[in-house]
Design a protein around this motif. Structure first.
Motif, PDB file in Angstrom:
ATOM      1  N   ALA A  32       0.847  -1.186   0.000  1.00 13.15           N
ATOM      2  CA  ALA A  32       0.000   0.000   0.000  1.00 13.15           C
ATOM      3  C   ALA A  32       0.880   1.232   0.000  1.00 13.15           C
ATOM      4  O   ALA A  32       2.045   1.182   0.352  1.00 13.15           O
ATOM      5  N   PRO A  33       0.334   2.409  -0.440  1.00 16.59           N
ATOM      6  CA  PRO A  33       1.143   3.618  -0.517  1.00 16.59           C
ATOM      7  C   PRO A  33       1.756   4.015   0.816  1.00 16.59           C
ATOM      8  O   PRO A  33       1.129   3.924   1.851  1.00 16.59           O
ATOM      9  N   VAL A  34       2.990   4.462   0.722  1.00 18.23           N
ATOM     10  CA  VAL A  34       3.691   4.892   1.923  1.00 18.23           C
ATOM     11  C   VAL A  34       4.187   6.321   1.768  1.00 18.23           C
ATOM     12  O   VAL A  34       4.999   6.785   2.553  1.00 18.23           O
ATOM     13  N   ALA A  35       3.686   7.017   0.729  1.00 24.09           N
ATOM     14  CA  ALA A  35       4.162   8.371   0.469  1.00 24.09           C
ATOM     15  C   ALA A  35       3.605   9.349   1.485  1.00 24.09           C
ATOM     16  O   ALA A  35       2.553   9.128   2.069  1.00 24.09           O
ATOM     17  N   VAL A  36       4.325  10.447   1.625  1.00 24.17           N
ATOM     18  CA  VAL A  36       3.837  11.533   2.460  1.00 24.17           C
ATOM     19  C   VAL A  36       3.176  12.538   1.537  1.00 24.17           C
ATOM     20  O   VAL A  36       3.822  13.114   0.679  1.00 24.17           O
ATOM     21  N   ALA A  37       1.887  12.721   1.665  1.00 26.17           N
ATOM     22  CA  ALA A  37       1.149  13.626   0.786  1.00 26.17           C
ATOM     23  C   ALA A  37       1.459  15.065   1.147  1.00 26.17           C
ATOM     24  O   ALA A  37       2.098  15.346   2.159  1.00 26.17           O
ATOM     25  N   SER A  38       0.936  15.993   0.286  1.00 25.83           N
ATOM     26  CA  SER A  38       1.248  17.404   0.503  1.00 25.83           C
ATOM     27  C   SER A  38       0.630  17.939   1.780  1.00 25.83           C
ATOM     28  O   SER A  38       1.156  18.851   2.385  1.00 25.83           O
ATOM     29  N   ASN A  39      -0.510  17.377   2.210  1.00 25.13           N
ATOM     30  CA  ASN A  39      -1.177  17.891   3.406  1.00 25.13           C
ATOM     31  C   ASN A  39      -1.224  16.879   4.547  1.00 25.13           C
ATOM     32  O   ASN A  39      -1.311  17.243   5.694  1.00 25.13           O
ATOM     33  N   SER A  40      -1.242  15.614   4.237  1.00 22.39           N
ATOM     34  CA  SER A  40      -1.250  14.603   5.279  1.00 22.39           C
ATOM     35  C   SER A  40      -0.696  13.323   4.699  1.00 22.39           C
ATOM     36  O   SER A  40      -0.451  13.211   3.512  1.00 22.39           O
ATOM     37  N   SER A  41      -0.484  12.338   5.553  1.00 19.86           N
ATOM     38  CA  SER A  41       0.156  11.118   5.104  1.00 19.86           C
ATOM     39  C   SER A  41      -0.764  10.266   4.271  1.00 19.86           C
ATOM     40  O   SER A  41      -1.852   9.895   4.677  1.00 19.86           O
ATOM     41  N   ALA A  42      -0.295   9.941   3.040  1.00 22.95           N
ATOM     42  CA  ALA A  42      -1.074   9.074   2.168  1.00 22.95           C
ATOM     43  C   ALA A  42      -1.066   7.652   2.693  1.00 22.95           C
ATOM     44  O   ALA A  42      -1.883   6.831   2.293  1.00 22.95           O
ATOM     45  N   PRO A  48      -5.513   2.594  -2.448  1.00 23.40           N
ATOM     46  CA  PRO A  48      -4.286   2.981  -3.165  1.00 23.40           C
ATOM     47  C   PRO A  48      -4.570   3.937  -4.326  1.00 23.40           C
ATOM     48  O   PRO A  48      -4.250   3.661  -5.479  1.00 23.40           O
ATOM     49  N   ILE A  49      -5.220   5.064  -4.007  1.00 22.32           N
ATOM     50  CA  ILE A  49      -5.496   6.070  -5.028  1.00 22.32           C
ATOM     51  C   ILE A  49      -5.054   7.431  -4.512  1.00 22.32           C
ATOM     52  O   ILE A  49      -4.828   7.621  -3.305  1.00 22.32           O
ATOM     53  N   ALA A  50      -4.909   8.387  -5.445  1.00 23.94           N
ATOM     54  CA  ALA A  50      -4.519   9.744  -5.070  1.00 23.94           C
ATOM     55  C   ALA A  50      -5.015  10.693  -6.153  1.00 23.94           C
ATOM     56  O   ALA A  50      -5.488  10.265  -7.208  1.00 23.94           O
ATOM     57  N   PHE A  51      -4.899  11.997  -5.875  1.00 25.84           N
ATOM     58  CA  PHE A  51      -5.256  12.966  -6.904  1.00 25.84           C
ATOM     59  C   PHE A  51      -4.259  14.116  -6.900  1.00 25.84           C
ATOM     60  O   PHE A  51      -3.568  14.378  -5.911  1.00 25.84           O
ATOM     61  N   GLU A 180      -8.135  15.244   2.009  1.00 25.17           N
ATOM     62  CA  GLU A 180      -6.803  15.767   1.748  1.00 25.17           C
ATOM     63  C   GLU A 180      -5.715  14.706   1.852  1.00 25.17           C
ATOM     64  O   GLU A 180      -4.605  14.895   1.354  1.00 25.17           O
ATOM     65  N   ALA A 181      -6.047  13.607   2.499  1.00 22.56           N
ATOM     66  CA  ALA A 181      -5.071  12.528   2.614  1.00 22.56           C
ATOM     67  C   ALA A 181      -4.704  11.959   1.246  1.00 22.56           C
ATOM     68  O   ALA A 181      -3.650  11.349   1.083  1.00 22.56           O
ATOM     69  N   TYR A 182      -5.581  12.173   0.254  1.00 20.63           N
ATOM     70  CA  TYR A 182      -5.338  11.655  -1.091  1.00 20.63           C
ATOM     71  C   TYR A 182      -4.629  12.673  -1.985  1.00 20.63           C
ATOM     72  O   TYR A 182      -4.310  12.363  -3.126  1.00 20.63           O
ATOM     73  N   ASP A 183      -4.424  13.865  -1.483  1.00 17.52           N
ATOM     74  CA  ASP A 183      -3.822  14.940  -2.290  1.00 17.52           C
ATOM     75  C   ASP A 183      -2.297  14.827  -2.273  1.00 17.52           C
ATOM     76  O   ASP A 183      -1.651  15.031  -1.246  1.00 17.52           O
TER      77      ASP A 183
END
Length: 206
Positions: A32-42, A48-51, A180-183
Protein backbone atom coordinates in the motif's frame (compact mmCIF):
# COMPACT_ATOMS: atom_id res chain seq x y z
CA UNK A 1 -4.28 38.82 -35.74
CA UNK A 2 -4.70 39.13 -31.99
CA UNK A 3 -8.28 37.90 -32.21
CA UNK A 4 -7.35 35.05 -34.54
CA UNK A 5 -4.67 33.59 -32.33
CA UNK A 6 -5.88 34.67 -28.92
CA UNK A 7 -7.01 31.09 -28.32
CA UNK A 8 -3.36 30.05 -28.39
CA UNK A 9 -2.52 32.21 -25.38
CA UNK A 10 -5.60 30.97 -23.55
CA UNK A 11 -4.43 27.44 -24.23
CA UNK A 12 -0.97 28.30 -22.92
CA UNK A 13 -2.37 29.42 -19.58
CA UNK A 14 -3.85 25.97 -19.09
CA UNK A 15 -1.09 23.99 -20.75
CA UNK A 16 -1.99 20.34 -21.30
CA UNK A 17 -5.30 20.10 -19.46
CA UNK A 18 -5.11 16.61 -18.02
CA UNK A 19 -8.44 15.32 -16.78
CA UNK A 20 -7.32 11.90 -15.63
CA UNK A 21 -4.11 9.96 -15.07
CA UNK A 22 -4.56 6.26 -14.63
CA UNK A 23 -1.53 4.31 -13.58
CA UNK A 24 -2.18 0.59 -13.40
CA UNK A 25 0.46 -2.00 -12.72
CA UNK A 26 0.45 -5.69 -13.47
CA UNK A 27 2.22 -6.46 -10.22
CA UNK A 28 -0.65 -6.67 -7.73
CA UNK A 29 1.69 -7.62 -4.90
CA UNK A 30 2.95 -4.10 -4.34
CA UNK A 31 2.48 -2.72 -0.89
CA UNK A 32 0.00 0.00 0.00
CA UNK A 33 1.14 3.62 -0.52
CA UNK A 34 3.69 4.89 1.92
CA UNK A 35 4.16 8.37 0.47
CA UNK A 36 3.84 11.53 2.46
CA UNK A 37 1.15 13.63 0.79
CA UNK A 38 1.25 17.40 0.50
CA UNK A 39 -1.18 17.89 3.41
CA UNK A 40 -1.25 14.60 5.28
CA UNK A 41 0.16 11.12 5.10
CA UNK A 42 -1.07 9.07 2.17
CA UNK A 43 -0.06 6.02 4.16
CA UNK A 44 -3.19 6.62 6.21
CA UNK A 45 -5.37 6.38 3.09
CA UNK A 46 -7.35 3.13 3.05
CA UNK A 47 -7.30 2.91 -0.78
CA UNK A 48 -4.29 2.98 -3.17
CA UNK A 49 -5.50 6.07 -5.03
CA UNK A 50 -4.52 9.74 -5.07
CA UNK A 51 -5.26 12.97 -6.90
CA UNK A 52 -3.30 15.93 -8.23
CA UNK A 53 -4.61 19.47 -8.55
CA UNK A 54 -3.89 20.10 -12.24
CA UNK A 55 -4.10 23.90 -12.05
CA UNK A 56 -1.58 23.98 -9.23
CA UNK A 57 0.63 21.50 -11.05
CA UNK A 58 0.70 23.54 -14.25
CA UNK A 59 1.30 26.77 -12.33
CA UNK A 60 4.23 25.40 -10.33
CA UNK A 61 5.85 22.81 -12.60
CA UNK A 62 8.90 24.64 -13.98
CA UNK A 63 8.83 22.74 -17.27
CA UNK A 64 5.24 23.88 -17.84
CA UNK A 65 6.24 27.45 -17.00
CA UNK A 66 9.16 27.27 -19.44
CA UNK A 67 6.91 26.00 -22.23
CA UNK A 68 4.44 28.76 -21.45
CA UNK A 69 7.19 31.36 -21.76
CA UNK A 70 8.42 29.84 -25.03
CA UNK A 71 5.05 29.93 -26.78
CA UNK A 72 4.29 33.38 -25.39
CA UNK A 73 7.59 34.69 -26.74
CA UNK A 74 6.84 33.22 -30.17
CA UNK A 75 3.41 34.83 -30.12
CA UNK A 76 4.86 38.21 -29.19
CA UNK A 77 7.51 37.96 -31.92
CA UNK A 78 4.88 37.04 -34.51
CA UNK A 79 2.63 39.86 -33.37
CA UNK A 80 5.48 42.38 -33.54
CA UNK A 81 6.40 41.21 -37.03
CA UNK A 82 2.83 41.48 -38.27
CA UNK A 83 2.32 44.84 -36.59
CA UNK A 84 5.37 46.25 -38.36
CA UNK A 85 4.22 44.93 -41.75
CA UNK A 86 0.74 46.32 -41.15
CA UNK A 87 2.17 49.71 -40.19
CA UNK A 88 4.15 49.87 -43.44
CA UNK A 89 1.10 48.85 -45.47
CA UNK A 90 -1.04 51.50 -43.80
CA UNK A 91 1.62 54.10 -44.54
CA UNK A 92 1.77 53.07 -48.20
CA UNK A 93 -2.03 53.10 -48.42
CA UNK A 94 -2.15 56.60 -46.95
CA UNK A 95 0.49 57.75 -49.43
CA UNK A 96 -1.50 56.19 -52.27
CA UNK A 97 -4.67 58.00 -51.18
CA UNK A 98 -2.77 61.29 -50.97
CA UNK A 99 -1.53 60.85 -54.54
CA UNK A 100 -5.04 60.03 -55.71
CA UNK A 101 -6.44 63.15 -54.02
CA UNK A 102 -3.74 65.40 -55.49
CA UNK A 103 -3.79 63.81 -58.95
CA UNK A 104 -0.14 62.83 -58.72
CA UNK A 105 -0.40 59.71 -60.87
CA UNK A 106 0.71 60.33 -64.44
CA UNK A 107 -1.75 57.86 -65.91
CA UNK A 108 -4.74 55.74 -65.06
CA UNK A 109 -2.61 52.65 -65.66
CA UNK A 110 -0.04 53.73 -63.04
CA UNK A 111 -2.84 54.36 -60.53
CA UNK A 112 -4.44 50.98 -61.12
CA UNK A 113 -1.07 49.21 -60.97
CA UNK A 114 -0.29 50.76 -57.59
CA UNK A 115 -3.77 49.93 -56.34
CA UNK A 116 -3.33 46.29 -57.39
CA UNK A 117 0.07 46.18 -55.69
CA UNK A 118 -1.38 47.38 -52.41
CA UNK A 119 -4.30 44.96 -52.64
CA UNK A 120 -1.89 42.09 -53.27
CA UNK A 121 0.23 43.18 -50.32
CA UNK A 122 -2.85 43.26 -48.09
CA UNK A 123 -3.84 39.77 -49.25
CA UNK A 124 -0.33 38.46 -48.59
CA UNK A 125 -0.45 39.94 -45.10
CA UNK A 126 -3.76 38.22 -44.36
CA UNK A 127 -2.33 34.91 -45.57
CA UNK A 128 0.73 35.45 -43.37
CA UNK A 129 -1.56 36.03 -40.38
CA UNK A 130 -3.38 32.77 -41.06
CA UNK A 131 -0.11 30.90 -41.53
CA UNK A 132 1.36 32.20 -38.28
CA UNK A 133 -1.85 31.39 -36.43
CA UNK A 134 -1.77 27.83 -37.73
CA UNK A 135 1.92 27.40 -36.91
CA UNK A 136 1.42 28.70 -33.37
CA UNK A 137 -1.54 26.38 -32.89
CA UNK A 138 0.48 23.40 -34.10
CA UNK A 139 3.39 24.36 -31.87
CA UNK A 140 1.05 24.69 -28.89
CA UNK A 141 -0.40 21.26 -29.59
CA UNK A 142 3.08 19.77 -29.87
CA UNK A 143 4.06 21.29 -26.53
CA UNK A 144 0.87 20.05 -24.89
CA UNK A 145 1.49 16.51 -26.11
CA UNK A 146 5.12 16.61 -24.98
CA UNK A 147 4.19 18.00 -21.57
CA UNK A 148 1.51 15.35 -21.06
CA UNK A 149 3.89 12.55 -22.07
CA UNK A 150 6.54 13.91 -19.71
CA UNK A 151 4.17 14.14 -16.75
CA UNK A 152 2.78 10.65 -17.26
CA UNK A 153 6.27 9.21 -17.67
CA UNK A 154 7.50 10.95 -14.52
CA UNK A 155 4.41 9.85 -12.59
CA UNK A 156 5.16 6.24 -13.46
CA UNK A 157 8.65 6.65 -12.00
CA UNK A 158 7.31 8.55 -9.00
CA UNK A 159 4.77 5.82 -8.34
CA UNK A 160 7.24 2.93 -8.34
CA UNK A 161 7.83 3.36 -4.64
CA UNK A 162 4.28 4.39 -3.79
CA UNK A 163 1.96 1.69 -5.06
CA UNK A 164 -0.92 3.91 -6.20
CA UNK A 165 -3.24 2.13 -8.61
CA UNK A 166 -5.01 5.30 -9.82
CA UNK A 167 -3.92 8.94 -9.81
CA UNK A 168 -6.69 11.37 -10.74
CA UNK A 169 -6.23 14.82 -12.19
CA UNK A 170 -8.42 17.25 -10.22
CA UNK A 171 -9.59 20.25 -12.22
CA UNK A 172 -12.50 22.56 -11.49
CA UNK A 173 -15.35 20.38 -10.16
CA UNK A 174 -14.56 17.06 -11.81
CA UNK A 175 -13.85 15.72 -8.31
CA UNK A 176 -16.61 16.96 -6.05
CA UNK A 177 -15.01 15.79 -2.83
CA UNK A 178 -11.78 14.13 -1.80
CA UNK A 179 -10.08 13.86 1.55
CA UNK A 180 -6.80 15.77 1.75
CA UNK A 181 -5.07 12.53 2.61
CA UNK A 182 -5.34 11.66 -1.09
CA UNK A 183 -3.82 14.94 -2.29
CA UNK A 184 -0.26 14.38 -3.53
CA UNK A 185 0.00 17.61 -5.54
CA UNK A 186 2.81 19.18 -3.53
CA UNK A 187 4.87 16.02 -3.45
CA UNK A 188 4.49 15.45 -7.18
CA UNK A 189 5.39 19.05 -8.05
CA UNK A 190 8.50 18.78 -5.91
CA UNK A 191 9.44 15.51 -7.62
CA UNK A 192 8.80 16.84 -11.14
CA UNK A 193 10.81 20.00 -10.56
CA UNK A 194 13.68 18.03 -9.07
CA UNK A 195 13.74 15.74 -12.09
CA UNK A 196 13.47 18.64 -14.53
CA UNK A 197 16.26 20.57 -12.83
CA UNK A 198 18.63 17.68 -13.46
CA UNK A 199 17.51 17.10 -17.06
CA UNK A 200 19.58 18.14 -20.13
CA UNK A 201 16.73 20.34 -21.40
CA UNK A 202 16.77 22.44 -18.25
CA UNK A 203 20.53 22.93 -18.49
CA UNK A 204 20.20 23.87 -22.17
CA UNK A 205 17.59 26.51 -21.36
CA UNK A 206 19.98 28.08 -18.90
Amino acid sequence: MKEKIHYVIEAVLAVAVIILFVLQFSDKKKSAPVAVASNSSAAESPMPIAFIDVDSLMSNYIYSIDLNEQITKKFENSRANLTEKLRKLQSEAADFQRKVDTGSFLSRERLEAEQQRLMKKDQDLQELQAQMSQELGEEQLRMNVELRKTIISQLREFNKGKGYQIVYGKMNDNILYADEAYDITGEVIEYLNRQYASSPSAKTDE
